[in-house]
Structure formats: structure tokens, C-alpha cells
Design a protein around this motif. Structure first.
Motif, short mmCIF file in Angstrom:
data_model
loop_
_atom_site.label_atom_id
_atom_site.label_comp_id
_atom_site.label_asym_id
_atom_site.label_seq_id
_atom_site.Cartn_x
_atom_site.Cartn_y
_atom_site.Cartn_z
N TYR A 78 0.96 5.32 0.79
CA TYR A 78 0.34 6.62 1.60
C TYR A 78 0.78 7.90 1.55
CZ TYR A 78 -2.40 3.02 4.29
OH TYR A 78 -3.18 1.94 4.56
N GLN A 125 -0.05 -7.48 9.91
CA GLN A 125 0.54 -6.29 10.48
C GLN A 125 0.99 -5.39 9.44
OE1 GLN A 125 1.66 -9.57 10.92
NE2 GLN A 125 2.04 -9.75 12.95
N LEU A 126 0.46 -4.19 9.50
CA LEU A 126 0.95 -3.29 8.47
C LEU A 126 2.19 -2.42 8.71
CD1 LEU A 126 -0.09 -2.13 5.69
CD2 LEU A 126 -1.72 -0.46 7.02
N THR A 127 3.17 -2.86 8.34
CA THR A 127 4.53 -2.10 8.52
C THR A 127 4.88 -1.07 7.39
OG1 THR A 127 5.21 -4.34 9.56
CG2 THR A 127 7.16 -2.76 8.67
N PHE A 128 5.24 -0.09 8.04
CA PHE A 128 5.31 1.21 7.25
C PHE A 128 7.09 1.42 6.85
CE2 PHE A 128 1.65 4.02 6.47
CZ PHE A 128 0.69 3.20 7.12
N LEU A 156 4.34 0.36 14.06
CA LEU A 156 3.31 -0.29 14.75
C LEU A 156 3.43 -0.55 15.96
CD1 LEU A 156 0.53 -1.61 14.36
CD2 LEU A 156 1.65 -3.67 13.76
N PRO A 211 -0.96 9.98 7.66
CA PRO A 211 -0.96 9.36 6.23
C PRO A 211 -2.35 9.08 5.74
CG PRO A 211 0.27 8.51 8.08
CD PRO A 211 -0.36 9.48 8.66
N GLN A 228 0.83 -1.22 0.14
CA GLN A 228 -0.04 0.03 -0.04
C GLN A 228 1.05 1.38 -0.01
OE1 GLN A 228 -2.73 -0.08 3.24
NE2 GLN A 228 -3.65 -2.18 2.65
N TYR A 253 -0.04 3.46 16.02
CA TYR A 253 1.26 3.64 15.43
C TYR A 253 1.99 5.00 16.39
CZ TYR A 253 0.30 0.94 11.19
OH TYR A 253 0.07 0.15 10.59
N LEU A 303 -0.50 7.73 16.38
CA LEU A 303 -1.45 7.93 15.40
C LEU A 303 -2.49 6.58 15.69
CD1 LEU A 303 0.80 8.66 12.28
CD2 LEU A 303 -1.18 9.80 13.13
N ALA A 306 -6.16 1.38 5.56
CA ALA A 306 -6.20 2.00 6.90
C ALA A 306 -6.44 3.38 7.00
CB ALA A 306 -4.75 1.75 7.69
N PHE A 346 -4.45 7.28 2.46
CA PHE A 346 -4.24 5.95 1.69
C PHE A 346 -4.06 6.46 0.11
CE2 PHE A 346 -4.71 1.67 0.27
CZ PHE A 346 -5.40 1.54 -0.75
N GLN A 405 -1.92 -3.84 17.49
CA GLN A 405 -2.82 -4.06 16.25
C GLN A 405 -3.88 -4.78 17.25
OE1 GLN A 405 -1.92 -5.51 12.43
NE2 GLN A 405 -3.74 -6.40 12.13
N TYR A 435 -5.27 -0.13 14.83
CA TYR A 435 -3.83 0.12 14.97
C TYR A 435 -3.60 1.38 15.89
CZ TYR A 435 -4.37 -2.30 10.40
OH TYR A 435 -4.60 -3.18 9.23
#
Lengths: 114, 115
Positions: free
Chosen positions: A35, A101-104, B45, A43, A33, B35, B91, B104, A45, B48, B33
Motif C-alpha cells: 500500500y 487478519q491483515l497486519t501492516f 489492527l 493507505p 500486499q 485500524y 481508519l 482492503a 492498495f 476485524q 477492519y
């Protein structure tokens, strides 16, 4: 653990020039994804890519997901001052199962000079 | 549609004090989530939730941070005691479900300054 790196960290361009940011993950991703975060904002999307080798376009923005699903790129054609901000990639590792898990990534900060 | 709500927007505390942040996700979003975003870095993160269960808290400093989502809706994140390095924007984000195809949505964040 999973690491997601982006290069470059900073990019200054003249308005009208093109811009590209690259995203590399240490592990295979389920999806990627992108952002955008404006200065002082949160952020927002932009798009999601799921398939290996997928390419998607949004007006002047072109997003690509690598064949191995470990890297991605965002290309902006003819930048405008409204493109200013930090661009982040984010993705859950393929091995995360249902957790996702959404890791940036570390982000690329774009400055557009008028 | 209402977005993700967070409060407070700003907080200044002294080190060793405690602080709590609140988040109300978008209605119907199962995944929530938290952050931590330090200036100049990407969001990290912390925890979650899927409904009211924790699916990942591997990066949460559990000696000082705690979070809960008791009824599977809103959530609180607490820091006790705070350290200088906790200064960051916190966040909260939510998504419909944690699977491919679900973006998200982020709240405005809480900017914490520890002095």
C-alpha cells in the motif's frame, strides 16, 4: 504475535535515483500486499503477491515475494516527485486460516528531492 | 462506486471523555477492519469483522474500546474513557471477503486528538 518490519524507516533520494524498501515478517505469510499512503492521506492498495518467489511489475515499480514467503521488497526505478509517500507492506499469516487478519508493516517514508 | 465513508473527519476531546466513530463500508463488502494509526507508524489492527461477527479483536483494548457491526453493514467504534495515548487516526477499511486476492479499501479516517 505476528510482527512485520520494514527497512529503512526513512529514505531521501534525488529525483531520478532508485529506491528499495524491504519487508520482513516473523511468520510465514499467506500473501503480501503493498500500500501507498500519501502525506495526510489513507493507505491505497498497490498490488498483491501470492506465490513463493513471485515478481510483479507496475511501470517503474517492481515487487518481489521471497521464496520462504516471509519477506518482500518494493523497488522503484528512477523516482519521481509523485512517488513521495509512505509505503507499507501487509499480509495475513499463513496460520490465520479463514480469518486473514491483515497486519501492516512499520512503513518506509520516501522523500524525493527535485 | 462509492468508497468507504467515515465520520467525523476530526474530533478533539478531553481525556476521560467518550467518543464514537462511524464507518460505512463499500456495499457488498463482508469484511470490515478498524485500524489505529499513530503518527509515524503503520496501521495497527484493532478489530476485524466478517459480516456481523468478530474474527479478530486481539489488539483491541477491551477495557475502554468497543466496536459493533450489528447488521453486518456499517460499524461504530467507541472509546470510553479516552486517554491521551489514544490520539491517532482511526481508519476503517473493507474488503469483499477476507481471503487471498482481496484488497482492503480504506476510508479517509478520523483524526482524534485527546487533550
Amino acid at each position: 504475535g505476528q510482527q512485520v518490519m520494514q527497512i529503512p524507516q526513512y529514505q531521501h533520494v534525488q529525483e531520478g535515483e532508485d529506491f528499495t524498501t524491504y519487508c520482513n515478517s516473523s511468520t510465514t505469510l499467506s500473501n503480501i500486499q503493498w500500500y501507498k499512503q500519501r502525506p495526510g492521506g489513507h493507505p491505497v492498495f498497490l498490488i498483491q503477491l501470492v506465490k513463493s518467489g513471485e515478481v510483479k511489475k507496475q511501470k517503474r515499480l517492481t515487487f518481489q515475494f521471497g521464496e520462504a514467503k516471509k519477506n518482500s521488497s518494493l523497488h522503484i526505478t528512477a523516482t519521481q516527485t509523485t512517488d513521495v509517500g509512505t509505503y507499507f507492506c501487509a499480509g495475513p499469516p499463513l496460520s490465520s486460516g479463514s480469518a486473514r487478519q491483515l497486519t501492516f508493516g512499520s512503513g518506509t517514508q520516501l522523500t524525493v528531492l527535485p | 462506486e462509492a468508497g468507504v465513508a467515515q465520520s467525523p473527519r476530526y474530533k478533539i476531546i478531553e481525556k476521560r471523555q467518550s467518543v464514537a466513530f462511524w464507518c460505512n463500508p463499500i456495499s457488498g463488502h463482508a469484511t470490515l477492519y478498524w485500524y489505529q494509526q499513530i503518527l509515524g507508524q503503520g496501521p495497527k489492527l484493532l478489530i476485524q469483522f466478517q459480516n456481523n461477527g468478530v474474527v479478530d479483536d486481539s489488539q483491541l483494548p477491551k477495557d475502554r474500546f468497543s466496536a459493533e457491526r450489528l447488521k453486518g453493514v456499517d460499524s461504530t467504534l467507541k472509546i470510553q474513557p479516552a486517554k491521551l495515548e489514544d490520539s491517532a487516526v482511526y481508519l476503517c477499511a473493507s474488503s469483499l471477503v477476507a481471503r487471498a486476492g482481496t484488497e482492503a479499501f480504506f476510508g479517509q479516517g478520523t483524526r482524534l486528538t485527546v487533550v
